[in-house]
Enzyme design. Structure first.
Site, PDB file in Angstrom:
ATOM      1  N   GLU A 170      23.808  -9.269 -19.696  1.00 52.67           N
ATOM      2  CA  GLU A 170      22.651  -8.642 -19.461  1.00 52.67           C
ATOM      3  C   GLU A 170      23.385  -7.199 -18.870  1.00 52.67           C
ATOM      4  O   GLU A 170      22.566  -5.606 -18.858  1.00 52.67           O
ATOM      5  CB  GLU A 170      22.196  -9.206 -18.327  1.00 52.67           C
ATOM      6  CG  GLU A 170      21.090  -8.627 -17.563  1.00 52.67           C
ATOM      7  CD  GLU A 170      19.348  -8.942 -18.368  1.00 52.67           C
ATOM      8  OE1 GLU A 170      18.740  -7.960 -17.975  1.00 52.67           O
ATOM      9  OE2 GLU A 170      19.447  -9.770 -18.869  1.00 52.67           O
ATOM     10  N   PRO A 184      30.465 -10.776 -29.818  1.00 50.77           N
ATOM     11  CA  PRO A 184      29.826 -11.944 -31.137  1.00 50.77           C
ATOM     12  C   PRO A 184      28.451 -12.278 -30.901  1.00 50.77           C
ATOM     13  O   PRO A 184      27.410 -12.476 -32.116  1.00 50.77           O
ATOM     14  CB  PRO A 184      30.782 -13.614 -30.325  1.00 50.77           C
ATOM     15  CG  PRO A 184      32.170 -12.878 -29.476  1.00 50.77           C
ATOM     16  CD  PRO A 184      31.441 -11.466 -29.409  1.00 50.77           C
ATOM     17  N   PRO A 199      -3.098   6.601   9.645  1.00 48.14           N
ATOM     18  CA  PRO A 199      -4.224   6.491  10.702  1.00 48.14           C
ATOM     19  C   PRO A 199      -3.134   6.270  11.771  1.00 48.14           C
ATOM     20  O   PRO A 199      -4.047   6.548  13.107  1.00 48.14           O
ATOM     21  CB  PRO A 199      -4.493   4.752  10.025  1.00 48.14           C
ATOM     22  CG  PRO A 199      -3.546   4.153   8.822  1.00 48.14           C
ATOM     23  CD  PRO A 199      -3.202   5.915   8.779  1.00 48.14           C
ATOM     24  N   ASP A 251      -5.147  18.159  14.550  1.00 45.56           N
ATOM     25  CA  ASP A 251      -6.193  17.682  14.713  1.00 45.56           C
ATOM     26  C   ASP A 251      -5.546  16.301  16.136  1.00 45.56           C
ATOM     27  O   ASP A 251      -4.725  16.104  16.353  1.00 45.56           O
ATOM     28  CB  ASP A 251      -6.628  16.716  14.616  1.00 45.56           C
ATOM     29  CG  ASP A 251      -7.571  17.390  13.074  1.00 45.56           C
ATOM     30  OD1 ASP A 251      -8.117  18.742  13.054  1.00 45.56           O
ATOM     31  OD2 ASP A 251      -7.806  17.150  11.967  1.00 45.56           O
ATOM     32  N   LYS A 269     -11.027  18.763  20.250  1.00 48.13           N
ATOM     33  CA  LYS A 269     -10.476  18.889  21.874  1.00 48.13           C
ATOM     34  C   LYS A 269      -9.785  18.024  22.652  1.00 48.13           C
ATOM     35  O   LYS A 269      -8.563  17.168  22.923  1.00 48.13           O
ATOM     36  CB  LYS A 269     -11.695  18.365  21.587  1.00 48.13           C
ATOM     37  CG  LYS A 269     -13.315  18.340  21.903  1.00 48.13           C
ATOM     38  CD  LYS A 269     -14.627  18.010  22.083  1.00 48.13           C
ATOM     39  CE  LYS A 269     -15.087  17.909  21.609  1.00 48.13           C
ATOM     40  NZ  LYS A 269     -16.109  16.661  19.588  1.00 48.13           N
ATOM     41  N   GLY A 303      -5.407  13.450  10.564  1.00 44.95           N
ATOM     42  CA  GLY A 303      -5.203  12.358  10.265  1.00 44.95           C
ATOM     43  C   GLY A 303      -6.289  11.232   9.232  1.00 44.95           C
ATOM     44  O   GLY A 303      -6.442  12.028   9.191  1.00 44.95           O
ATOM     45  N   GLY A 304      -5.393  10.473   8.682  1.00 46.11           N
ATOM     46  CA  GLY A 304      -5.811   9.798   7.525  1.00 46.11           C
ATOM     47  C   GLY A 304      -5.299  10.235   6.512  1.00 46.11           C
ATOM     48  O   GLY A 304      -4.147  10.782   6.563  1.00 46.11           O
ATOM     49  N   MET A 317     -16.450   6.694  12.819  1.00 44.55           N
ATOM     50  CA  MET A 317     -17.058   7.649  13.812  1.00 44.55           C
ATOM     51  C   MET A 317     -17.910   6.496  14.310  1.00 44.55           C
ATOM     52  O   MET A 317     -19.719   7.383  13.850  1.00 44.55           O
ATOM     53  CB  MET A 317     -17.319   8.895  12.994  1.00 44.55           C
ATOM     54  CG  MET A 317     -15.922   9.744  12.987  1.00 44.55           C
ATOM     55  SD  MET A 317     -16.778  11.833  12.436  1.00 44.55           S
ATOM     56  CE  MET A 317     -16.369  10.619  10.085  1.00 44.55           C
TER      57      MET A 317
HETATM   58  N1  SAH Z   1      -9.588  11.599   7.592  1.00 40.76           N
HETATM   59  C1  SAH Z   1      -9.352  10.305   8.057  1.00 40.76           C
HETATM   60  C2  SAH Z   1     -11.107  10.369   9.165  1.00 40.76           C
HETATM   61  C3  SAH Z   1     -11.133  11.178  10.105  1.00 40.76           C
HETATM   62  S1  SAH Z   1     -12.996  11.039  11.187  1.00 40.76           S
HETATM   63  C4  SAH Z   1      -9.422   9.553   7.638  1.00 40.76           C
HETATM   64  O1  SAH Z   1      -9.062   9.400   6.642  1.00 40.76           O
HETATM   65  O2  SAH Z   1      -8.646   8.084   8.466  1.00 40.76           O
HETATM   66  C5  SAH Z   1     -12.323  10.422  12.353  1.00 40.76           C
HETATM   67  C6  SAH Z   1     -13.101   8.595  11.813  1.00 40.76           C
HETATM   68  O3  SAH Z   1     -11.816   7.930  11.658  1.00 40.76           O
HETATM   69  C7  SAH Z   1     -12.722   7.942  13.568  1.00 40.76           C
HETATM   70  O4  SAH Z   1     -13.908   7.971  14.262  1.00 40.76           O
HETATM   71  C8  SAH Z   1     -12.351   6.592  12.886  1.00 40.76           C
HETATM   72  O5  SAH Z   1     -13.670   6.343  12.468  1.00 40.76           O
HETATM   73  C9  SAH Z   1     -11.813   7.232  12.616  1.00 40.76           C
HETATM   74  N2  SAH Z   1     -10.218   6.884  12.639  1.00 40.76           N
HETATM   75  C10 SAH Z   1      -9.371   8.032  12.264  1.00 40.76           C
HETATM   76  N3  SAH Z   1      -7.900   7.419  12.884  1.00 40.76           N
HETATM   77  C11 SAH Z   1      -7.929   5.951  12.946  1.00 40.76           C
HETATM   78  C12 SAH Z   1      -7.540   4.396  13.512  1.00 40.76           C
HETATM   79  N4  SAH Z   1      -6.368   5.029  14.029  1.00 40.76           N
HETATM   80  N5  SAH Z   1      -8.412   3.782  13.784  1.00 40.76           N
HETATM   81  C13 SAH Z   1      -9.461   3.270  14.059  1.00 40.76           C
HETATM   82  N6  SAH Z   1     -10.096   3.967  13.184  1.00 40.76           N
HETATM   83  C14 SAH Z   1     -10.219   5.426  12.754  1.00 40.76           C
END
Ligand code: SAH
Length: 468
Positions: A22, A43, A227, A250, A272, A303-304, A385
């Protein structure tokens, strides 16, 4: 220092490998990558070496080692695992003045083989001089995670333009500055993202002076930050955040994530905040455009995932329309992060063959959804949301045939240290949201898979019944 670090050119040179197991196979692979002409003496050999020999990529001499085997070899490697054979090989190599390495026997070796991180042609070698191989491997893992996978491509592209850049920029300092900017700039980022053709075209334009260097260097990366838990950032997101000159983010982006942004980057929160309305999409677009046109590297941090309820698509189209180089970096979307941290599988062979992400917010008010389709069994719904409209959404789903007892989980601030997960059934969702003071950001997961959460399993039986 016990050893002099060096890289050997073995291209087309003869190398001897003694051993067929190996570990020998691993060494053979490495020697072949370096284009050495390898003779294996053993061998018996394992399948991999036998295959390579059968394909003519290495020569296998099927017998035990003989001291004269070392003659004419650029290097000798021994990986037999048998102390007496290894010692014999080392002695023969030393007598013939051939460099020799015996696996795990620094005492018999005239050189050692380092742990490597391979981004050919970039290779990082790590040695602890044989004192702590496990530490060397640890370091390798850390460096692996630091170096982008496309680093080799980047080095090759730079290499192929070296002559052209030298011809265009006679001054050595100017050339150094050019390359420094290049490695931090959008062309490098493009190639790391896998777009070799686009990178090459832009590089040609840049080298041929068809684009002013300043104008060229601006660009926007639309980056998903996940998230909330910074551990869920991608390597690419991190790299871009540490390079950004301007970061437009954001409200969902918390301080834990912003900590990873380059210290001296300009930060603009477009969400906001108390006493200030959020920016409109047009204002955000104009801001990104202005900075990119001024030659800045902009990171639009979302986010996300930017393409899941994030208006990333609109921003991408806008920037493209204005000729700004844009890159999109995916992130872990809230559904994925929340489900994982709450121990709820989104699909399951027995309970859910599909998963649907829906928004609980329409353009004005409640969303206009295909309720009949969403109310079908054997799927999981993740509502983004949806906190404000939770009761109304549940009522529509029940109206269209989803069982009122369908289990539901609400996950607030998923993946954050203050994540909250509460359970209930579809018909009681509004009460559950109210009673627990859920304000959001939160996702609502609807479906049989909710029962599989560790938290539900850990509940005492009466509560479990209540939870669905
Ligand atoms: N682009 C993001 C979503 C944005 S819309 C994604 O892909 O996650 C915003 C919504 O995402 C929030 O209202 C909630 O429903 C969800 N969200 C984002 N972060 C979150 C978290 N840490 N925990 C729970 N819900 C979350």
């Amino acid at each position: 220092m016990n050893h002099f670090p060096a890289f050997l050119d073995l291209d087309g040179r003869r190398c001897l490998l003694v051993g067929g197991g190996e570990i020998a196979a691993r060494k053979l692979r490495l020697l072949l990558k370096a284009r050495a002409v390898v003779t294996v003496v053993a061998p018996q050999v394992g399948d991999e070496i036998a295959d390579l020999a059968a394909r003519g990529e290495a020569r296998w001499i099927r017998r035990g080692f003989a001291p004269e085997d070392v003659s004419g070899q650029a290097v000798v490697l021994a990986a037999t695992g048998l102390a007496e054979v290894d010692e014999l090989v080392a002695a023969a190599a030393h007598a013939a003045g051939r460099p020799v390495n015996v696996v795990d026997r620094a005492d018999l070796s005239s050189f050692i083989v380092p742990a490597i991180v391979d981004r050919d042609p970039v290779v990082v070698a790590i040695s602890t001089a044989g004192t702590a191989p496990v530490l060397a491997r640890r370091l390798r893992e850390q460096i692996e995670s630091l170096l982008p996978a496309g680093l080799g491509r980047l080095a090759r592209l730079a290499g192929s333009f070296r002559g052209a850049v030298r011809a265009n920029l006679a001054d050595g300092n100017a050339r150094r500055r050019f390359w420094e900017r290049f490695f931090d700039g959008p062309i490098a980022e493009r190639i790391l993202a896998g777009d070799e053709r686009g990178a090459r075209e832009r590089m040609l334009a840049l080298v041929n002076g068809r684009v002013a260097a300043d104008e060229f260097s601006g660009g926007v990366a639309i980056v998903g930050a996940g998230p909330g838990d910074p551990d869920l950032l991608t390597f690419r997101a991190l790299r871009l955040m540490q390079r950004a000159e301007v970061v437009v983010y954001d409200r969902l982006i918390g301080p834990a994530i912003l900590d990873y942004v380059r210290r001296d980057a300009e930060r603009v929160c477009v969400g906001k905040s108390p006493g200030r309305r959020g920016w409109t999409q047009d204002e955000i677009n104009a801001l990104m455009l202005r900075h990119a046109r001024a030659g800045r590297q902009v990171v639009r941090l979302k986010g996300g995932d930017p393409f899941v309820f994030g208006r990333g698509g609109e921003e991408l189209a806008f920037l493209r329309r204005h000729g700004i180089p844009v890159e999109v970096v995916p992130g872990i979307t809230a559904a994925g992060g929340c489900a994982a941290y709450a121990g709820i599988p989104l699909t399951h062979r027995d309970h859910a063959q599909a998963v649907t992400f829906v928004t609980g917010q329409g353009k004005d008010g409640d969303p206009d959804l295909d309720w009949a389709a969403l109310a079908r069994a054997r799927q999981t719904l993740v509502i983004y949301m949806g906190v404000a409209a939770a009761g109304r959404i549940a009522a529509r789903l029940v109206e269209h045939g989803l069982a009122p007892t369908t289990p539901v989980a609400v996950i607030e601030n998923g993946t954050h240290p203050d994540q909250k997960v509460v359970f209930g059934t579809l018909d009681r969702i509004e009460t559950v949201v109210r009673a627990n003071g859920i304000r959001g950001p939160a996702v609502i997961i609807v479906g049989e898979v909710v029962r599989l959460s560790d938290a539900v399993a850990a509940m005492p039986a009466p509560a479990r019944a209540l939870a669905g």
